[in-house]
Motif scaffolding. Structure first.
Motif, PDB file in Angstrom:
ATOM      1  N   TRP A   1    -135.909 -32.992 -13.865  1.00 48.80           N
ATOM      2  CA  TRP A   1    -135.422 -31.651 -13.213  1.00 48.80           C
ATOM      3  C   TRP A   1    -136.501 -31.249 -12.217  1.00 48.80           C
ATOM      4  CZ3 TRP A   1    -130.489 -30.611 -12.961  1.00 48.80           C
ATOM      5  CH2 TRP A   1    -130.169 -29.441 -12.146  1.00 48.80           C
ATOM      6  N   ASN A   2    -137.670 -31.219 -12.857  1.00 53.15           N
ATOM      7  CA  ASN A   2    -138.708 -30.430 -11.858  1.00 53.15           C
ATOM      8  C   ASN A   2    -139.045 -31.371 -10.455  1.00 53.15           C
ATOM      9  OD1 ASN A   2    -139.051 -28.349 -13.504  1.00 53.15           O
ATOM     10  ND2 ASN A   2    -140.321 -29.250 -14.840  1.00 53.15           N
ATOM     11  N   SER A   3    -138.594 -32.567 -10.454  1.00 52.80           N
ATOM     12  CA  SER A   3    -138.838 -33.459  -9.233  1.00 52.80           C
ATOM     13  C   SER A   3    -137.656 -33.622  -8.434  1.00 52.80           C
ATOM     14  CB  SER A   3    -139.474 -34.760  -9.777  1.00 52.80           C
ATOM     15  OG  SER A   3    -139.485 -35.845  -8.520  1.00 52.80           O
ATOM     16  N   GLU A   4    -137.469 -33.263  -7.311  1.00 51.48           N
ATOM     17  CA  GLU A   4    -136.081 -33.068  -6.444  1.00 51.48           C
ATOM     18  C   GLU A   4    -135.724 -34.532  -6.312  1.00 51.48           C
ATOM     19  OE1 GLU A   4    -134.147 -31.553  -2.498  1.00 51.48           O
ATOM     20  OE2 GLU A   4    -136.285 -31.183  -2.908  1.00 51.48           O
ATOM     21  N   ASP A   5    -136.412 -35.348  -5.927  1.00 49.75           N
ATOM     22  CA  ASP A   5    -136.025 -37.028  -5.891  1.00 49.75           C
ATOM     23  C   ASP A   5    -135.563 -37.659  -6.928  1.00 49.75           C
ATOM     24  OD1 ASP A   5    -136.778 -36.438  -3.000  1.00 49.75           O
ATOM     25  OD2 ASP A   5    -138.624 -37.428  -3.151  1.00 49.75           O
ATOM     26  N   ALA A   6    -136.499 -37.423  -7.844  1.00 49.77           N
ATOM     27  CA  ALA A   6    -136.185 -38.245  -9.475  1.00 49.77           C
ATOM     28  C   ALA A   6    -134.798 -37.491  -9.890  1.00 49.77           C
ATOM     29  CB  ALA A   6    -137.502 -38.035 -10.133  1.00 49.77           C
ATOM     30  N   ARG A   7    -134.822 -36.166  -9.619  1.00 49.19           N
ATOM     31  CA  ARG A   7    -133.439 -35.496 -10.297  1.00 49.19           C
ATOM     32  C   ARG A   7    -132.313 -35.895  -9.600  1.00 49.19           C
ATOM     33  NH1 ARG A   7    -134.133 -29.541  -9.276  1.00 49.19           N
ATOM     34  NH2 ARG A   7    -133.506 -30.355  -7.162  1.00 49.19           N
ATOM     35  N   SER A   8    -132.320 -36.041  -8.263  1.00 53.46           N
ATOM     36  CA  SER A   8    -130.826 -36.579  -7.581  1.00 53.46           C
ATOM     37  C   SER A   8    -130.654 -37.987  -8.137  1.00 53.46           C
ATOM     38  CB  SER A   8    -131.358 -36.477  -6.160  1.00 53.46           C
ATOM     39  OG  SER A   8    -131.367 -35.105  -5.801  1.00 53.46           O
TER      40      SER A   8
ATOM     41  N   SER B   1    -127.441 -39.433 -10.027  1.00 55.89           N
ATOM     42  CA  SER B   1    -126.545 -40.476  -9.477  1.00 55.89           C
ATOM     43  C   SER B   1    -126.504 -41.658 -10.696  1.00 55.89           C
ATOM     44  CB  SER B   1    -127.224 -40.977  -8.192  1.00 55.89           C
ATOM     45  OG  SER B   1    -127.242 -40.143  -7.300  1.00 55.89           O
ATOM     46  N   ALA B   2    -127.717 -41.974 -11.474  1.00 52.83           N
ATOM     47  CA  ALA B   2    -127.707 -42.897 -12.467  1.00 52.83           C
ATOM     48  C   ALA B   2    -126.768 -42.648 -13.507  1.00 52.83           C
ATOM     49  CB  ALA B   2    -128.862 -43.074 -12.894  1.00 52.83           C
ATOM     50  N   ALA B   3    -126.663 -41.065 -13.888  1.00 52.52           N
ATOM     51  CA  ALA B   3    -125.955 -40.592 -14.827  1.00 52.52           C
ATOM     52  C   ALA B   3    -124.381 -40.756 -14.506  1.00 52.52           C
ATOM     53  CB  ALA B   3    -126.260 -39.290 -15.351  1.00 52.52           C
ATOM     54  N   THR B   4    -123.941 -40.324 -13.288  1.00 51.98           N
ATOM     55  CA  THR B   4    -122.558 -40.279 -12.817  1.00 51.98           C
ATOM     56  C   THR B   4    -122.238 -41.630 -12.862  1.00 51.98           C
ATOM     57  OG1 THR B   4    -123.056 -38.646 -11.483  1.00 51.98           O
ATOM     58  CG2 THR B   4    -121.159 -40.024 -10.814  1.00 51.98           C
ATOM     59  N   ASP B   5    -122.947 -42.839 -12.420  1.00 55.56           N
ATOM     60  CA  ASP B   5    -122.476 -44.169 -12.696  1.00 55.56           C
ATOM     61  C   ASP B   5    -122.275 -44.629 -14.121  1.00 55.56           C
ATOM     62  OD1 ASP B   5    -122.587 -44.286  -9.810  1.00 55.56           O
ATOM     63  OD2 ASP B   5    -124.760 -45.367  -9.820  1.00 55.56           O
ATOM     64  N   ALA B   6    -123.375 -44.247 -15.098  1.00 52.72           N
ATOM     65  CA  ALA B   6    -123.057 -44.684 -16.269  1.00 52.72           C
ATOM     66  C   ALA B   6    -122.049 -43.900 -16.909  1.00 52.72           C
ATOM     67  CB  ALA B   6    -124.191 -43.899 -17.122  1.00 52.72           C
ATOM     68  N   LEU B   7    -121.370 -42.621 -16.629  1.00 57.02           N
ATOM     69  CA  LEU B   7    -120.256 -42.020 -17.064  1.00 57.02           C
ATOM     70  C   LEU B   7    -118.967 -42.772 -16.471  1.00 57.02           C
ATOM     71  CD1 LEU B   7    -118.814 -39.819 -18.657  1.00 57.02           C
ATOM     72  CD2 LEU B   7    -118.955 -38.364 -16.468  1.00 57.02           C
ATOM     73  N   ALA B   8    -119.208 -43.206 -15.172  1.00 53.31           N
ATOM     74  CA  ALA B   8    -117.859 -44.243 -14.496  1.00 53.31           C
ATOM     75  C   ALA B   8    -117.834 -45.267 -15.299  1.00 53.31           C
ATOM     76  CB  ALA B   8    -118.353 -44.266 -13.209  1.00 53.31           C
ATOM     77  N   ALA B   9    -118.852 -45.905 -15.772  1.00 50.29           N
ATOM     78  CA  ALA B   9    -119.000 -47.103 -16.574  1.00 50.29           C
ATOM     79  C   ALA B   9    -118.019 -46.704 -17.945  1.00 50.29           C
ATOM     80  CB  ALA B   9    -120.061 -48.002 -16.595  1.00 50.29           C
ATOM     81  N   LEU B  10    -118.536 -45.960 -18.524  1.00 50.52           N
ATOM     82  CA  LEU B  10    -117.910 -45.534 -19.926  1.00 50.52           C
ATOM     83  C   LEU B  10    -116.531 -45.174 -19.744  1.00 50.52           C
ATOM     84  CD1 LEU B  10    -118.171 -44.555 -22.763  1.00 50.52           C
ATOM     85  CD2 LEU B  10    -118.889 -42.207 -22.002  1.00 50.52           C
ATOM     86  N   THR B  11    -116.103 -44.613 -18.646  1.00 52.68           N
ATOM     87  CA  THR B  11    -114.895 -44.088 -18.606  1.00 52.68           C
ATOM     88  C   THR B  11    -113.802 -45.234 -18.243  1.00 52.68           C
ATOM     89  OG1 THR B  11    -115.300 -41.856 -17.628  1.00 52.68           O
ATOM     90  CG2 THR B  11    -113.262 -42.497 -17.007  1.00 52.68           C
ATOM     91  N   ALA B  12    -114.597 -46.346 -17.317  1.00 53.13           N
ATOM     92  CA  ALA B  12    -113.604 -47.304 -17.163  1.00 53.13           C
ATOM     93  C   ALA B  12    -113.512 -48.325 -18.380  1.00 53.13           C
ATOM     94  CB  ALA B  12    -114.642 -48.274 -16.205  1.00 53.13           C
ATOM     95  N   GLU B  13    -114.374 -48.285 -18.975  1.00 51.31           N
ATOM     96  CA  GLU B  13    -114.312 -49.148 -20.458  1.00 51.31           C
ATOM     97  C   GLU B  13    -113.329 -48.332 -21.384  1.00 51.31           C
ATOM     98  OE1 GLU B  13    -117.257 -51.290 -23.931  1.00 51.31           O
ATOM     99  OE2 GLU B  13    -118.081 -50.355 -22.078  1.00 51.31           O
ATOM    100  N   ILE B  14    -113.498 -46.991 -21.319  1.00 51.69           N
ATOM    101  CA  ILE B  14    -112.331 -46.487 -22.468  1.00 51.69           C
ATOM    102  C   ILE B  14    -110.940 -46.803 -21.802  1.00 51.69           C
ATOM    103  CG2 ILE B  14    -111.639 -44.345 -23.063  1.00 51.69           C
ATOM    104  CD1 ILE B  14    -114.329 -43.136 -22.952  1.00 51.69           C
ATOM    105  N   ASP B  15    -110.668 -46.809 -20.626  1.00 52.75           N
ATOM    106  CA  ASP B  15    -109.504 -47.171 -19.859  1.00 52.75           C
ATOM    107  C   ASP B  15    -109.107 -48.605 -19.992  1.00 52.75           C
ATOM    108  OD1 ASP B  15    -109.237 -44.457 -18.930  1.00 52.75           O
ATOM    109  OD2 ASP B  15    -110.120 -44.969 -16.777  1.00 52.75           O
ATOM    110  N   ASP B  16    -110.152 -49.360 -20.159  1.00 48.20           N
ATOM    111  CA  ASP B  16    -109.821 -50.983 -20.297  1.00 48.20           C
ATOM    112  C   ASP B  16    -109.153 -51.112 -21.723  1.00 48.20           C
ATOM    113  OD1 ASP B  16    -110.251 -51.338 -17.638  1.00 48.20           O
ATOM    114  OD2 ASP B  16    -112.101 -52.202 -17.996  1.00 48.20           O
ATOM    115  N   ARG B  17    -109.659 -50.399 -22.906  1.00 53.41           N
ATOM    116  CA  ARG B  17    -109.609 -50.719 -24.138  1.00 53.41           C
ATOM    117  C   ARG B  17    -108.263 -49.639 -24.784  1.00 53.41           C
ATOM    118  NH1 ARG B  17    -113.602 -53.575 -26.199  1.00 53.41           N
ATOM    119  NH2 ARG B  17    -115.415 -53.811 -25.108  1.00 53.41           N
TER     120      ARG B  17
END
Length: 355
Positions: free
Chosen positions: A286-293, A297-313
């Motif tokens: 959180w304390n690094s603006e670039d690393a935080r953003s 983005s990586a967490a959003t992608d990971a959540l999207a992958a999780l949601t897609a897998e839930i939908d597939d199953r």
């Protein structure tokens, strides 16, 4: 031991010394009771200026009420077991109203002091007591005002940073537990959720103290701070805490059947683990603006992958077996939404500053 607390202790000692030196110079009968001046100085040495003034006003008010009660006994009757008991009881009743804050206990105690120690010289004793206590309070307020009046802004930064770290560690522990053999051998993540509430309480106290420390404080003009942003940050982290605790409850239900027995499909554990670990990284960076953003983005992608897998199953499983994963997914989405709101706010502030 922090620098602020050491400074406050030194200022208290100085105020007591000054009050003790000035006490004998008060005119009239007050110089017979010099020991009450240092007591007044201690009472006035609150960590914040606003707190000192409030504490001082409550102390003087409690002393005035107590002296009035003792005076009523002397004027309308005479000190005895019955009259003293009535006066002390009435003082305790007034103290119980909470009008005088932490100094409410001074009321019944001062009634006893005036009637027992003052005795036949209760009027002189009361006047001397009040004058010396007032002198000490004035000295304490001046010392608190003139010598580096405390601003606790840095403590807020530290507490908020610690809060994010604790939340990140908790999510990371859950992610590791999901990645290990099932059911997980380690159970520390399950019991640690209760400590999140205690940490949240400590941070809220730090923010409230920082807000109070800037009131009537001349240093606040030089060291300005957006306290509203601190409250917003705290609210966001408290929101995150609620969902982290909910995730913990869902997983403890999947492992031990408490507080509610649920089922977690084993093939979804890797995706859940990745999404939890990625969310933890957002808080950790959180304390690094670039690393935080980038982490968000990586967490959003990971959540999207999780949601897609839930939908597939979901077509090959019952709603009961998919419910736990869907609940965790929804909690993660709300956590990332709360954090994204703070990221966008910080970016807007940076853009304004650049202009």
């Amino acid at each position: 031991m922090t620098r602020t607390r050491i400074m406050q202790a030194a200022k208290t000692g100085l105020a007591v010394a000054i009050a003790w030196m000035l006490a004998p110079y008060l005119p009239g009968v007050a110089d017979n009771y010099p020991y009450y001046a240092p007591l007044g100085a201690i009472v006035a040495m609150y960590p914040t200026l606003m707190g000192s003034m409030k504490n001082a006003a409550q102390t003087l008010g409690s002393l005035a009420v107590a002296i009035a009660l003792a005076g009523a006994v002397i004027i309308f009757s005479s000190p005895s077991v019955l009259t003293m008991s009535l006066a002390v009881g009435l003082g305790a009743l007034i103290a119980a109203t909470g009008w005088f804050g932490a100094n409410r206990e001074y009321i019944p105690v001062t009634v006893l002091f005036v009637l027992i120690i003052g005795g036949p010289d209760a009027d002189d004793y009361s006047l001397g007591y009040l004058e010396q206590a007032t002198l000490g309070i004035v000295v304490g307020l001046l010392v608190n005002l003139l010598i580096f009046p405390a601003l606790t802004h840095n403590a807020v930064d530290q507490q908020l940073s610690n809060f994010r770290r604790v939340l990140a560690d908790h999510l990371a522990d859950i992610a590791e537990a999901l990645a290990e053999s099932w059911p997980p051998e380690r159970d520390g993540w399950a019991s640690a959720k209760d400590s999140l509430v205690a940490v949240s309480r400590q941070v809220r106290e730090a923010v409230l103290l920082a807000d109070e420390s800037r009131k009537a404080n001349p240093r606040a003009r030089r060291y300005r701070r957006d306290v509203k942003a601190d409250y917003d940050e705290l609210a966001a982290l408290e929101n995150v805490t609620f969902h982290v605790r909910d995730i913990t409850d869902v997983l403890t239900g999947a492992v031990w059947g408490t507080p509610i027995k649920v089922q977690l499909r084993p093939e979804l554990r890797p995706a859940l683990s990745e999404a939890l670990a990625a969310t933890a990284a957002v808080l950790r960076d959180w304390n690094s603006e670039d690393a935080r953003s980038a982490s968000h983005s990586a967490a959003t992608d990971a959540l999207a992958a999780l949601t897609a897998e839930i939908d597939d199953r979901k077509d090959t499983a019952s709603a009961t077996t998919m419910g736990a994963s869907a609940a965790i997914s929804m909690d993660l989405a709300r956590i990332l939404a709360a954090l994204n709101e703070r990221i966008e706010h910080a970016q807007a502030l940076n853009a304004e500053a650049a202009e």
